[in-house]
Write a protein that holds these residues in place. Structure first.
Motif, PDB file in Angstrom:
ATOM      1  N   SER A 257       3.538 -22.585  24.963  1.00 46.02           N
ATOM      2  CA  SER A 257       4.087 -23.510  25.967  1.00 46.02           C
ATOM      3  C   SER A 257       5.509 -23.925  25.604  1.00 46.02           C
ATOM      4  N   GLN A 258       5.781 -24.107  24.299  1.00 48.83           N
ATOM      5  CA  GLN A 258       7.121 -24.509  23.868  1.00 48.83           C
ATOM      6  C   GLN A 258       8.157 -23.450  24.232  1.00 48.83           C
ATOM      7  N   THR A 259       7.814 -22.194  24.014  1.00 49.63           N
ATOM      8  CA  THR A 259       8.719 -21.104  24.382  1.00 49.63           C
ATOM      9  C   THR A 259       9.028 -21.149  25.874  1.00 49.63           C
ATOM     10  N   ILE A 260       7.998 -21.398  26.677  1.00 50.87           N
ATOM     11  CA  ILE A 260       8.167 -21.358  28.133  1.00 50.87           C
ATOM     12  C   ILE A 260       8.915 -22.584  28.641  1.00 50.87           C
ATOM     13  N   TYR A 261       8.541 -23.786  28.172  1.00 49.82           N
ATOM     14  CA  TYR A 261       9.200 -24.968  28.751  1.00 49.82           C
ATOM     15  C   TYR A 261      10.665 -25.066  28.333  1.00 49.82           C
ATOM     16  N   ASN A 262      11.048 -24.476  27.207  1.00 52.60           N
ATOM     17  CA  ASN A 262      12.463 -24.450  26.856  1.00 52.60           C
ATOM     18  C   ASN A 262      13.271 -23.532  27.777  1.00 52.60           C
ATOM     19  N   ALA A 263      12.593 -22.598  28.410  1.00 50.89           N
ATOM     20  CA  ALA A 263      13.282 -21.663  29.307  1.00 50.89           C
ATOM     21  C   ALA A 263      13.471 -22.222  30.711  1.00 50.89           C
ATOM     22  N   LEU A 264      12.674 -23.219  31.087  1.00 47.74           N
ATOM     23  CA  LEU A 264      12.595 -23.628  32.493  1.00 47.74           C
ATOM     24  C   LEU A 264      13.326 -24.921  32.837  1.00 47.74           C
ATOM     25  N   TYR A 265      14.033 -25.529  31.882  1.00 45.88           N
ATOM     26  CA  TYR A 265      14.699 -26.810  32.161  1.00 45.88           C
ATOM     27  C   TYR A 265      15.564 -26.747  33.419  1.00 45.88           C
ATOM     28  N   LEU A 266      16.330 -25.682  33.581  1.00 40.28           N
ATOM     29  CA  LEU A 266      17.281 -25.576  34.695  1.00 40.28           C
ATOM     30  C   LEU A 266      16.872 -24.513  35.711  1.00 40.28           C
ATOM     31  N   ALA A 267      15.610 -24.126  35.680  1.00 37.26           N
ATOM     32  CA  ALA A 267      15.108 -23.155  36.650  1.00 37.26           C
ATOM     33  C   ALA A 267      14.997 -23.816  38.030  1.00 37.26           C
ATOM     34  N   PRO A 268      14.891 -23.028  39.098  1.00 34.22           N
ATOM     35  CA  PRO A 268      14.703 -23.627  40.426  1.00 34.22           C
ATOM     36  C   PRO A 268      13.526 -24.600  40.421  1.00 34.22           C
ATOM     37  N   PRO A 269      13.676 -25.770  41.061  1.00 32.70           N
ATOM     38  CA  PRO A 269      12.659 -26.824  40.996  1.00 32.70           C
ATOM     39  C   PRO A 269      11.425 -26.517  41.845  1.00 32.70           C
TER      40      PRO A 269
ATOM     41  N   ILE B 170      12.853 -20.806  15.461  1.00 31.19           N
ATOM     42  CA  ILE B 170      14.148 -20.219  15.824  1.00 31.19           C
ATOM     43  C   ILE B 170      13.966 -19.213  16.956  1.00 31.19           C
ATOM     44  N   VAL B 171      12.900 -18.440  16.886  1.00 29.71           N
ATOM     45  CA  VAL B 171      12.603 -17.465  17.938  1.00 29.71           C
ATOM     46  C   VAL B 171      12.228 -18.185  19.226  1.00 29.71           C
ATOM     47  N   ARG B 172      11.341 -19.183  19.126  1.00 31.63           N
ATOM     48  CA  ARG B 172      10.880 -19.889  20.321  1.00 31.63           C
ATOM     49  C   ARG B 172      12.030 -20.603  21.038  1.00 31.63           C
ATOM     50  N   ILE B 173      12.833 -21.340  20.279  1.00 29.61           N
ATOM     51  CA  ILE B 173      13.901 -22.125  20.896  1.00 29.61           C
ATOM     52  C   ILE B 173      15.000 -21.220  21.445  1.00 29.61           C
ATOM     53  N   SER B 174      15.464 -20.267  20.641  1.00 30.97           N
ATOM     54  CA  SER B 174      16.603 -19.443  21.067  1.00 30.97           C
ATOM     55  C   SER B 174      16.248 -18.531  22.242  1.00 30.97           C
ATOM     56  N   SER B 175      15.042 -17.988  22.270  1.00 28.73           N
ATOM     57  CA  SER B 175      14.670 -17.129  23.402  1.00 28.73           C
ATOM     58  C   SER B 175      14.529 -17.945  24.676  1.00 28.73           C
ATOM     59  N   GLY B 176      14.015 -19.183  24.559  1.00 34.32           N
ATOM     60  CA  GLY B 176      13.937 -20.046  25.731  1.00 34.32           C
ATOM     61  C   GLY B 176      15.311 -20.440  26.234  1.00 34.32           C
ATOM     62  N   LEU B 177      16.204 -20.816  25.316  1.00 32.42           N
ATOM     63  CA  LEU B 177      17.548 -21.228  25.711  1.00 32.42           C
ATOM     64  C   LEU B 177      18.376 -20.060  26.242  1.00 32.42           C
ATOM     65  N   ALA B 178      18.045 -18.853  25.813  1.00 36.30           N
ATOM     66  CA  ALA B 178      18.723 -17.679  26.370  1.00 36.30           C
ATOM     67  C   ALA B 178      18.451 -17.584  27.873  1.00 36.30           C
ATOM     68  N   CYS B 179      17.224 -17.917  28.286  1.00 39.24           N
ATOM     69  CA  CYS B 179      16.885 -17.928  29.716  1.00 39.24           C
ATOM     70  C   CYS B 179      17.643 -19.044  30.427  1.00 39.24           C
ATOM     71  N   LEU B 180      17.690 -20.213  29.789  1.00 43.23           N
ATOM     72  CA  LEU B 180      18.366 -21.369  30.375  1.00 43.23           C
ATOM     73  C   LEU B 180      19.846 -21.089  30.584  1.00 43.23           C
ATOM     74  N   LYS B 181      20.488 -20.509  29.570  1.00 51.72           N
ATOM     75  CA  LYS B 181      21.923 -20.231  29.626  1.00 51.72           C
ATOM     76  C   LYS B 181      22.244 -18.871  30.259  1.00 51.72           C
ATOM     77  N   LYS B 182      21.207 -18.064  30.488  1.00 51.51           N
ATOM     78  CA  LYS B 182      21.361 -16.745  31.098  1.00 51.51           C
ATOM     79  C   LYS B 182      22.297 -15.853  30.270  1.00 51.51           C
ATOM     80  N   ILE B 183      22.038 -15.839  28.961  1.00 52.63           N
ATOM     81  CA  ILE B 183      22.827 -14.989  28.063  1.00 52.63           C
ATOM     82  C   ILE B 183      21.889 -14.133  27.218  1.00 52.63           C
ATOM     83  N   PRO B 184      22.259 -12.889  26.939  1.00 48.50           N
ATOM     84  CA  PRO B 184      21.431 -12.032  26.078  1.00 48.50           C
ATOM     85  C   PRO B 184      21.588 -12.444  24.617  1.00 48.50           C
ATOM     86  N   ILE B 185      20.544 -12.270  23.840  1.00 47.45           N
ATOM     87  CA  ILE B 185      20.587 -12.638  22.423  1.00 47.45           C
ATOM     88  C   ILE B 185      20.002 -11.522  21.555  1.00 47.45           C
ATOM     89  N   GLU B 186      20.437 -11.543  20.301  1.00 48.35           N
ATOM     90  CA  GLU B 186      19.826 -10.740  19.242  1.00 48.35           C
ATOM     91  C   GLU B 186      19.461 -11.682  18.111  1.00 48.35           C
TER      92      GLU B 186
END
Length: 357
Positions: free
Chosen positions: A107-119, A23-39
């Motif tokens: 790696s899972q935490t990081i690659y979930n954050a980078l899906y929509l990052a600059p190529p 839950i921590v790994r996925i949600s923190s990565g997706l927070a980067c993807l969606k550019k939204i703060p999370i708790e």
């Protein structure tokens, strides 16, 4: 489970579903993807040792460095995380992991954050940590099952293992390289496996076990216990590998390739003190037999890990799983908090048909 507070921060109950570190790994990565703060509160609430473990802490701190974001004061054991991702994208990072915090989980935490990052190419140099450990996929499984699936969908992720690390001391070394898509991600369409083309595997063993030929005995046991009606011997290529490491350890990964493009693994099998090499081989062979007899097109260890990318991809995805693991169900619920996508899960013979609309 999810709630937006007055500051438009997404609040997540970390105890829902399987209530673990994913839950921590996925949600923190997706927070980067969606550019939204999370708790996230109640982190690993029902575990024997609640709160963040070392790999979770390293993962969140790495995302803060990656994006120029910020967190509240965190330590091992923290049960509350506040993470505000930044808008920067740093392409070269150095990360240190004490003891055997898992490199694959990082790696899972990081690659979930980078899906929509600059190529562009993102490289994370990892010093320390484990390539094989309990409750985590080994790096050979990731490199030969998860990452090839990603590549077929348009996402390039690679872990170059420079030195293997085993529990408890770790001491591994690796380079994680990620290149997001410059256009869009493909959907996954795997309703059938097709014909079995090959079986591959790696057996990784610490050097002190070379004299008693642990790797060779595991391999011999695997080959003796694969059901002969399920495969042909010339399809099987499993290598034995010995490594200098700070701790004694054994890790076994086996995967199968099919004509449809499906790649399925048995999940990492670990050696344990008091368990013979022959028994480790039997355990791995039984997992392989079970996989070969099934009709799943995505294995149970990959099903939860590929979900975020399938939700990012624009088109519908279809695949078959043998069972709905708690990680799979938890990730589905978690993704509903970040994406407006629907899905259907139908009972089929010996499994479930998953359709992401």
């Amino acid at each position: 489970m999810f709630k937006l507070n007055q500051d438009n921060m997404l609040q997540i109950d970390g105890s829902f579903g399987e209530g673990g570190g994913s839950i921590v790994r996925i949600s923190s990565g997706l927070a980067c993807l969606k550019k939204i703060p999370i708790e996230i509160n109640n982190i690993r609430f029902n575990r024997k040792n609640p709160g963040l473990r070392l790999q979770h802490l390293v993962g969140i701190n790495t995302l803060a460095k990656l994006t120029g974001g910020s967190t509240n004061s965190l330590d091992v054991g923290s049960t509350f995380v506040k993470f505000n991702p930044g808008s920067e994208w740093n392409t070269n990072l150095n990360v240190h992991i004490r003891t055997a915090g898992n490199i694959g989980m990082l790696s899972q935490t990081i690659y979930n954050a980078l899906y929509l990052a600059p190529p562009q190419k993102y490289q994370i140099h990892v010093n320390g940590g484990g390539t094989y450990g309990t409750h985590a996929a080994g790096t050979s499984y990731l490199s030969n099952v998860i990452f090839p699936i990603f590549k077929n969908l348009g996402y390039s992720v690679n872990i170059d293992v420079i030195k293997h690390g085993f529990y408890p001391k770790g001491g591994g070394k690796a380079l994680i390289t990620i290149i997001p898509s410059s256009s869009f991600y493909k959907n996954l369409n795997l309703e059938e496996r097709g014909e079995l083309e090959e079986i591959n595997g790696h057996i990784h063993v610490e050097n002190s076990l070379k004299k008693p030929k642990v790797a060779e005995r595991i391999l011999s046991s695997i080959l003796q216990n694969i059901k002969p009606n399920l495969t042909r011997s010339n399809e099987i290529q499993i290598t034995t590998n010995y490594h200098n490491s700070l701790s004694v350890g054994v890790g076994v990964d086996i995967w199968c390739k099919y004509s449809s493009g499906a790649i399925l693994g048995i999940g990492t099998t670990l050696g344990k003190r008091g368990v013979s090499s022959e028994k480790v081989g039997i355990i791995a062979a039984n997992k392989l037999n079970f996989l070969l007899e099934s009709s799943e097109t995505v294995d149970e260890y990959a099903s939860d890990q590929i979900l975020p990318l399938l939700f990012v991809a624009k088109g519908p995805s279809k695949f078959v799983i043998r069972k709905k693991t708690m990680h799979f169900l938890t990730n589905l619920e978690l993704l509903k908090g970040f994406f407006k996508r629907n899905f259907i899960i139908k009972n089929v013979e010996n499994g479930y048909f998953v359709h992401i609309l």
